[in-house]
Write an enzyme that holds these catalytic residues in place. Structure first.
Site, PDB file in Angstrom:
ATOM      1  CB  SER A  72      -0.945   0.003   1.191  1.00 54.88           C
ATOM      2  OG  SER A  72      -2.002  -0.881   0.939  1.00 54.88           O
ATOM      3  CE  LYS A  75      -3.929   0.692  -1.268  1.00 58.90           C
ATOM      4  NZ  LYS A  75      -4.534   0.161  -0.042  1.00 58.90           N
ATOM      5  CE1 TYR A 199      -4.056  -1.029  -4.699  1.00 54.26           C
ATOM      6  CE2 TYR A 199      -4.987  -3.234  -4.871  1.00 54.26           C
ATOM      7  CZ  TYR A 199      -4.528  -2.177  -4.103  1.00 54.26           C
ATOM      8  OH  TYR A 199      -4.522  -2.287  -2.729  1.00 54.26           O
ATOM      9  CE1 TYR A 251      -4.112   0.643   4.267  1.00 52.26           C
ATOM     10  CE2 TYR A 251      -2.353   0.021   5.759  1.00 52.26           C
ATOM     11  CZ  TYR A 251      -2.852   0.148   4.483  1.00 52.26           C
ATOM     12  OH  TYR A 251      -2.088  -0.200   3.430  1.00 52.26           O
ATOM     13  CB  VAL A 269      -0.274  -6.058   3.976  1.00 52.81           C
ATOM     14  CG1 VAL A 269      -1.598  -5.497   4.443  1.00 52.81           C
ATOM     15  CG2 VAL A 269      -0.243  -6.241   2.482  1.00 52.81           C
TER      16      VAL A 269
HETATM   17  O1  DON Z   1      -4.808  -4.766  -2.006  1.00 52.69           O
HETATM   18  C1  DON Z   1      -4.175  -5.458  -1.216  1.00 52.69           C
HETATM   19  O2  DON Z   1      -4.756  -6.214  -0.485  1.00 52.69           O
HETATM   20  C2  DON Z   1      -2.652  -5.371  -1.127  1.00 52.69           C
HETATM   21  N1  DON Z   1      -2.031  -5.601  -2.344  1.00 52.69           N
HETATM   22  C3  DON Z   1      -2.187  -4.070  -0.600  1.00 52.69           C
HETATM   23  C4  DON Z   1      -2.831  -3.765   0.640  1.00 52.69           C
HETATM   24  C5  DON Z   1      -2.032  -3.133   1.659  1.00 52.69           C
HETATM   25  O3  DON Z   1      -0.830  -3.049   1.735  1.00 52.69           O
HETATM   26  C6  DON Z   1      -2.929  -2.681   2.682  1.00 52.69           C
HETATM   27  N2  DON Z   1      -2.273  -2.664   3.900  1.00 52.69           N
HETATM   28  N3  DON Z   1      -2.286  -2.614   4.952  1.00 52.69           N
END
Ligand code: DON
Length: 325
Positions: A72, A75, A199, A251, A269
């Site tokens: 993330s 983003k 994405y 988050y 994550v």
């Molecule tokens: O969309 C997802 O689930 C992951 N590729 C990225 C999410 C992410 O890093 C959210 N994190 N806490």
């Protein structure tokens, strides 16, 4: 293109080494992300930090050569790119800048609020919308643009980790649902599968902690790359990115992070955290002209933030009185 960093060797760098060891044991309070099979295999005990200032001064500690994916953290980067590609009014018409307090992959507000515009670009719904609007006639072109933009910041070639991408592509049911929902409400600029490919590939771009620190440094410097001496993106966009990092970057723990740490930051994550420390926020630290901080600690909490990483960042910020407030 390579950017050389000068490793600072003094008591500050010794402190960092000690702090990494002090906070490494907290990894056992978290777990590696298991919903992406390739991330579940990481060593949860790893912890690394890199801090880079505008004159290429650098302090590092822990497992600094470890590679991991942006997840993330990407983003923030694609939000900045979309603002450059489309202009702010276009982007803000399709994605808001309000925190949700919901989990990062939540779908609920797309229906409960009309017209179903994603609340911010740091949650998955907003990020998928942003990825769909990037310049490029194919997912390949869009991903190439993201890579090239990041490479300008970090000063080296980057690539997508195909194993992580495939792993997530095959298990992306929730993200697919979000994307189809967004398409139905008219928020996607390209077909669902293309937006998802961009994405998930941006999430799978592989970096180390010093690459993260460079991203943080350029954001902290309002889009100006202090080593390459060029303005990579407009100041106005950097300000918005920092505000989004403060309000939505960690988050549904962003409120507590702002209250108790007080730095613009974004987590992923994979256990990545990037922090952008503007000069006015670090006057009493070893980086009085500001810095970027990159952290990696793959054991994450239920919300998705690195457990040891957040504790280490809080300690550094407390010890060196780094805060924007
Ligand atoms: O969309 C997802 O689930 C992951 N590729 C990225 C999410 C992410 O890093 C959210 N994190 N806490």
């Amino acid at each position: 293109m390579p950017i050389h960093h000068n490793q600072v060797k003094n008591h500050d760098s010794q402190s960092i080494g000690q702090w990494v060891e002090q906070f490494r044991p907290f990894a056992k309070e978290g777990k590696c992300a298991s919903y992406i099979p390739a991330l579940a295999q990481k060593d949860p005990q790893q912890l690394a930090i890199s801090i880079i200032g505008p004159n290429s001064e650098q302090i590092v500690g822990g497992d600094v050569t470890e590679l991991f994916t942006l997840q993330s953290v990407s983003k923030v980067v694609t939000f900045i790119l979309a603002c450059m590609d489309r202009g702010l009014p276009y982007v803000l018409e399709r994605v808001d800048v309000e925190p949700t307090g919901d989990t990062f992959n939540s779908i609920i507000r797309l229906e409960s609020h009309q017209p179903g515009k994603p609340f911010n670009p740091m949650i998955n719904a907003g990020a998928i919308t942003v990825s769909s609007m990037l310049d490029g006639s194919s997912p390949q072109e869009k991903v190439a643009k993201i890579l090239s933009f990041l490479e300008q910041m970090v000063g080296k070639q980057l690539k997508v980790n195909e194993e992580v991408f495939q792993s997530e592509w095959q298990t992306a049911n929730r993200n697919r649902s979000l994307a189809y929902y967004l398409m139905d409400s008219g928020f996607l600029d390209c077909p669902v599968e293309e937006a998802l490919e961009v994405y998930l590939k941006q999430c799978a771009i592989e970096v180390n902690v010093s690459d993260l620190a460079m991203i943080g440094l350029v954001i902290a410097n309002d889009g100006y790359h202090p080593q390459r001496k060029i303005q990579l993106f407009p100041k106005q966009v950097a300000k918005l990115a920092k505000a989004l990092m403060v309000t939505c970057g960690m988050y549904n723990a962003s409120g507590k992070f702002a209250a108790f740490i007080g730095l613009p930051a974004k987590s992923g994550v994979s256990g990545a955290i990037v922090a952008a420390v503007p000069n006015h926020a670090s006057l009493e630290s070893p980086f009085p002209a500001g810095c970027g901080i990159g952290i990696y600690g793959p054991a994450i909490d239920d919300i998705g933030n690195s457990v040891a990483g957040v504790k280490l960042l809080k300690h550094v910020a407390d010890e060196w009185n780094m805060t924007i407030f």
